[in-house]
Design a protein around this motif. Structure first.
Motif, PDB file in Angstrom:
ATOM      1  N   ASP A   5      -8.115  -9.212  10.280  1.00 29.02           N
ATOM      2  CA  ASP A   5      -9.080  -9.807  11.196  1.00 29.02           C
ATOM      3  C   ASP A   5     -10.364 -10.175  10.446  1.00 29.02           C
ATOM      4  OD1 ASP A   5      -9.918 -10.699  13.719  1.00 29.02           O
ATOM      5  OD2 ASP A   5     -10.945  -8.807  14.130  1.00 29.02           O
ATOM      6  N   THR A   6     -10.228 -10.461   9.142  1.00 32.28           N
ATOM      7  CA  THR A   6     -11.362 -10.842   8.300  1.00 32.28           C
ATOM      8  C   THR A   6     -11.035 -12.145   7.583  1.00 32.28           C
ATOM      9  OG1 THR A   6     -10.604  -9.758   6.261  1.00 32.28           O
ATOM     10  CG2 THR A   6     -11.773  -8.380   7.871  1.00 32.28           C
ATOM     11  N   PRO A   7     -12.032 -12.759   6.940  1.00 29.00           N
ATOM     12  CA  PRO A   7     -11.762 -13.982   6.168  1.00 29.00           C
ATOM     13  C   PRO A   7     -10.762 -13.774   5.024  1.00 29.00           C
ATOM     14  CG  PRO A   7     -14.104 -13.797   6.610  1.00 29.00           C
ATOM     15  CD  PRO A   7     -13.495 -12.506   7.052  1.00 29.00           C
ATOM     16  N   ALA A   8     -10.535 -12.516   4.634  1.00 30.53           N
ATOM     17  CA  ALA A   8      -9.597 -12.229   3.543  1.00 30.53           C
ATOM     18  C   ALA A   8      -8.185 -11.967   4.058  1.00 30.53           C
ATOM     19  CB  ALA A   8     -10.083 -11.023   2.750  1.00 30.53           C
ATOM     20  N   HIS A   9      -7.909 -12.329   5.317  1.00 36.16           N
ATOM     21  CA  HIS A   9      -6.641 -11.963   5.960  1.00 36.16           C
ATOM     22  C   HIS A   9      -5.419 -12.450   5.188  1.00 36.16           C
ATOM     23  CE1 HIS A   9      -5.968 -16.083   7.515  1.00 36.16           C
ATOM     24  NE2 HIS A   9      -7.289 -16.125   7.586  1.00 36.16           N
ATOM     25  N   ALA A  10      -5.517 -13.617   4.534  1.00 35.60           N
ATOM     26  CA  ALA A  10      -4.353 -14.181   3.844  1.00 35.60           C
ATOM     27  C   ALA A  10      -3.856 -13.262   2.726  1.00 35.60           C
ATOM     28  CB  ALA A  10      -4.681 -15.554   3.284  1.00 35.60           C
ATOM     29  N   SER A  11      -4.766 -12.485   2.143  1.00 40.46           N
ATOM     30  CA  SER A  11      -4.377 -11.592   1.048  1.00 40.46           C
ATOM     31  C   SER A  11      -3.516 -10.435   1.538  1.00 40.46           C
ATOM     32  CB  SER A  11      -5.627 -11.031   0.356  1.00 40.46           C
ATOM     33  OG  SER A  11      -6.362 -12.066  -0.264  1.00 40.46           O
ATOM     34  N   LYS A  58      -1.410 -10.688   4.494  1.00 44.44           N
ATOM     35  CA  LYS A  58      -0.511 -11.132   5.555  1.00 44.44           C
ATOM     36  C   LYS A  58       0.902 -10.573   5.418  1.00 44.44           C
ATOM     37  CE  LYS A  58       0.674 -15.524   3.252  1.00 44.44           C
ATOM     38  NZ  LYS A  58       0.630 -17.001   3.365  1.00 44.44           N
ATOM     39  N   SER A  59       1.340 -10.263   4.172  1.00 44.05           N
ATOM     40  CA  SER A  59       2.705  -9.767   3.966  1.00 44.05           C
ATOM     41  C   SER A  59       2.733  -8.373   3.352  1.00 44.05           C
ATOM     42  CB  SER A  59       3.484 -10.732   3.068  1.00 44.05           C
ATOM     43  OG  SER A  59       3.551 -12.026   3.637  1.00 44.05           O
ATOM     44  N   THR A  60       1.611  -7.663   3.421  1.00 41.87           N
ATOM     45  CA  THR A  60       1.526  -6.342   2.795  1.00 41.87           C
ATOM     46  C   THR A  60       2.477  -5.351   3.461  1.00 41.87           C
ATOM     47  OG1 THR A  60      -0.811  -6.752   2.321  1.00 41.87           O
ATOM     48  CG2 THR A  60      -0.028  -4.484   2.125  1.00 41.87           C
ATOM     49  N   LEU A  73      -4.860  -2.204   7.406  1.00 39.30           N
ATOM     50  CA  LEU A  73      -4.337  -3.572   7.361  1.00 39.30           C
ATOM     51  C   LEU A  73      -4.722  -4.355   8.611  1.00 39.30           C
ATOM     52  CD1 LEU A  73      -0.793  -2.988   5.838  1.00 39.30           C
ATOM     53  CD2 LEU A  73      -2.676  -4.257   4.800  1.00 39.30           C
ATOM     54  N   ALA A  74      -4.699  -3.698   9.754  1.00 38.00           N
ATOM     55  CA  ALA A  74      -5.070  -4.375  10.998  1.00 38.00           C
ATOM     56  C   ALA A  74      -6.500  -4.896  10.927  1.00 38.00           C
ATOM     57  CB  ALA A  74      -4.901  -3.425  12.178  1.00 38.00           C
ATOM     58  N   ILE A 119       0.869  -1.176   0.000  1.00 37.86           N
ATOM     59  CA  ILE A 119       0.000   0.000   0.000  1.00 37.86           C
ATOM     60  C   ILE A 119       0.907   1.226   0.000  1.00 37.86           C
ATOM     61  CG2 ILE A 119      -1.745   1.328   1.234  1.00 37.86           C
ATOM     62  CD1 ILE A 119      -2.660  -1.266   2.556  1.00 37.86           C
ATOM     63  N   ILE A 120       0.649   2.142  -0.899  1.00 39.67           N
ATOM     64  CA  ILE A 120       1.343   3.430  -0.887  1.00 39.67           C
ATOM     65  C   ILE A 120       0.436   4.441  -0.218  1.00 39.67           C
ATOM     66  CG2 ILE A 120       2.238   5.304  -2.318  1.00 39.67           C
ATOM     67  CD1 ILE A 120       3.023   3.213  -4.393  1.00 39.67           C
ATOM     68  N   GLU A 121       0.929   5.050   0.840  1.00 37.57           N
ATOM     69  CA  GLU A 121       0.118   5.979   1.625  1.00 37.57           C
ATOM     70  C   GLU A 121       1.052   6.977   2.322  1.00 37.57           C
ATOM     71  OE1 GLU A 121      -2.203   8.277   3.239  1.00 37.57           O
ATOM     72  OE2 GLU A 121      -3.308   6.659   2.229  1.00 37.57           O
ATOM     73  N   VAL A 122       0.772   8.265   2.135  1.00 38.63           N
ATOM     74  CA  VAL A 122       1.626   9.293   2.756  1.00 38.63           C
ATOM     75  C   VAL A 122       1.493   9.293   4.268  1.00 38.63           C
ATOM     76  CG1 VAL A 122       1.656  10.777   0.724  1.00 38.63           C
ATOM     77  CG2 VAL A 122      -0.187  11.038   2.404  1.00 38.63           C
ATOM     78  N   ASP A 123       0.371   8.772   4.769  1.00 39.50           N
ATOM     79  CA  ASP A 123       0.161   8.642   6.213  1.00 39.50           C
ATOM     80  C   ASP A 123       0.226   7.153   6.562  1.00 39.50           C
ATOM     81  OD1 ASP A 123      -0.637   8.570   8.836  1.00 39.50           O
ATOM     82  OD2 ASP A 123      -2.558   9.577   8.524  1.00 39.50           O
ATOM     83  N   PRO A 124       1.407   6.648   6.948  1.00 38.36           N
ATOM     84  CA  PRO A 124       1.558   5.207   7.195  1.00 38.36           C
ATOM     85  C   PRO A 124       0.595   4.666   8.239  1.00 38.36           C
ATOM     86  CG  PRO A 124       3.699   6.297   7.140  1.00 38.36           C
ATOM     87  CD  PRO A 124       2.667   7.378   7.152  1.00 38.36           C
ATOM     88  N   SER A 125       0.241   5.471   9.231  1.00 40.54           N
ATOM     89  CA  SER A 125      -0.656   4.999  10.289  1.00 40.54           C
ATOM     90  C   SER A 125      -2.034   4.656   9.730  1.00 40.54           C
ATOM     91  CB  SER A 125      -0.784   6.042  11.399  1.00 40.54           C
ATOM     92  OG  SER A 125      -1.379   7.241  10.905  1.00 40.54           O
TER      93      SER A 125
END
Length: 412
Positions: free
Chosen positions: A75-81, A83-85, A70-71, A58-64
């Protein structure tokens, strides 16, 4: 349908297998969802690609902001997508990681940054050009409008130039004018085509429920360029989709300004005194024009309703036909009056998700299979941007004239 079922069915769509690597640019509402509307690019990627989806970065000027998104995803069924972002501050830093071999070349890049940092030829608005410099075959999905900048001549001219450059780009380019992908809209298009009709007139209306509008920048036309350019662009684009190119010289427009008695809003939730008077948005804008085809069109955008739901409608007229699309973002409904009857046939398409259809078309165009047609190119979207600026300029010129006449009478 649950997320798990979506992922399972998407995994084998069109017989495609293997990981699908994606870069997300921007971690705001359009990318990860908002309570204000159905925008959510990540959700539609998950719905189409399922377990094949790998969001590398993810490119984002505000990392937080990116880390918070991402957090939630982890915590969703799509978490595997996810996991290494990884999170990067800009395109250059991400491109360095790819060229260094720590990340693969993305198969798709989805862009949902504020339009003020896109659509230009130089820093800090040259996001598209940076992407294609580093990734000359990138497949790119961009949110709309393509830009929101001033002065208008420079901003519109550069957006059109970016469009000309992207026309020669090797990858797929799709701009998210999502209403074109509605089933009801495509039904209207088919009726016109099947009956060899010529559109005679269009009428578009977007009336906003304004109390939920709590972002101060939205009310400042020096920042987001006003409601017609930032929000009314959806129905302006849909008008062009049916009517074609516009004779801008024929366009006229008027506005109800904030300082006029009808422009007083009783439930506004922001402190408008923090906005310079010259930068406060109009409350209503009404415009009319002639298409190059000979048809006529009109559009009305208003900041007037209370509650939470906007009122949106598009009417298209042709010989013997009236087609009315209503509530396109909620429960889309199409009313068709044909030469066969004075009574309108009502076609409900409740549950239609044009955002998913739009994403499916984008992925199909990359991988083949399904319907690979892209309904909004960058050049086409740049013309819609120019059109909305023309409406704003015409309405402001009329307001300035009316204000001068009022002041002249007052001093007489």
């Amino acid at each position: 349908m649950t997320q798990t079922t979506d992922q399972s069915s998407a995994h084998t769509a069109n017989g495609q297998t293997g990981e699908f690597h994606v870069l997300l640019v921007g971690a705001g509402f359009a990318m990860f969802g908002t309570t204000e509307g159905p925008w959510n690019i990540a959700k539609r990627l998950e719905g189409r690609l399922g377990s094949r989806l790998v969001v590398d970065a993810i490119i984002e000027v505000d990392p937080s902001k990116a880390e918070a998104a991402l957090a939630k995803k982890r915590d969703t069924p799509a978490h595997a997508s996810y996991k290494s972002t990884k999170v990067f501050p800009d395109v250059d830093a991400y491109a360095s990681a790819v060229s260094g071999g720590s990340l693969p070349i993305p198969k798709a890049i989805c862009v949902a940054t504020p339009p003020a940092v896109r659509g230009g030829m130089s820093e800090p608005r040259d996001l598209e050009l940076k992407i294609i410099k580093h990734f000359p075959e990138a497949n790119i999905f961009l949110e709309k409008p393509v830009a929101t900048g001033a002065p208008w001549e420079k901003s519109v001219g550069e957006a059109k130039e970016v469009g000309r450059i992207l026309r020669e780009h090797k990858g797929i380019i799709s701009v998210g004018y999502v209403l074109r992908y509605l089933r009801a809209v495509q039904t209207m298009k088919k009726i016109i085509e099947d009956n060899n009709l010529h559109v005679m007139a269009t009428f578009a209306r977007w009336i906003m429920a304004y109390p939920p509008g709590i972002k101060l920048d939205w009310w400042n036309k020096a920042i987001l360029q006003g409601p017609v350019i930032e929000q009314g662009t959806h129905v302006c684009d849909l008008s062009r989709y049916f009517g074609g190119d516009i004779n801008v010289e024929t366009l006229s427009a008027s506005a109800v300004e904030w300082y006029e008695k009808p422009g007083n809003l009783s439930q506004i939730q922001i402190d408008e005194s923090k906005i310079p008077e010259d930068s406060r948005i109009p409350r209503f804008t009404s415009a009319s024009w002639k298409y190059k085809s000979g048809a006529v069109g009109s559009m009305m955008h208003g900041v007037a309703l209370q509650g939470t739901n906007d009122s949106i409608e598009l009417q298209v007229f042709a010989d013997g036909y009236q087609m009315i699309l209503s509530d396109p973002y909620g429960s889309p409904e199409l009313r068709i009056r044909s030469p066969d009857s004075d009574e309108s046939q009502i076609i409900s398409t409740a549950g239609d998700d044009p955002y998913q259809t739009e994403m499916n078309h984008f992925i199909d165009a990359i991988e083949g299979g399904g319907d690979p047609s892209i309904l909004s190119s960058y050049e086409d979207a740049a013309q819609t941007y120019e059109f909305t600026w023309a409406i704003r300029l015409a309405s402001e010129a009329n307001s300035d004239k009316q204000k001068a006449l009022y002041n002249e009478k007052g001093s007489a």
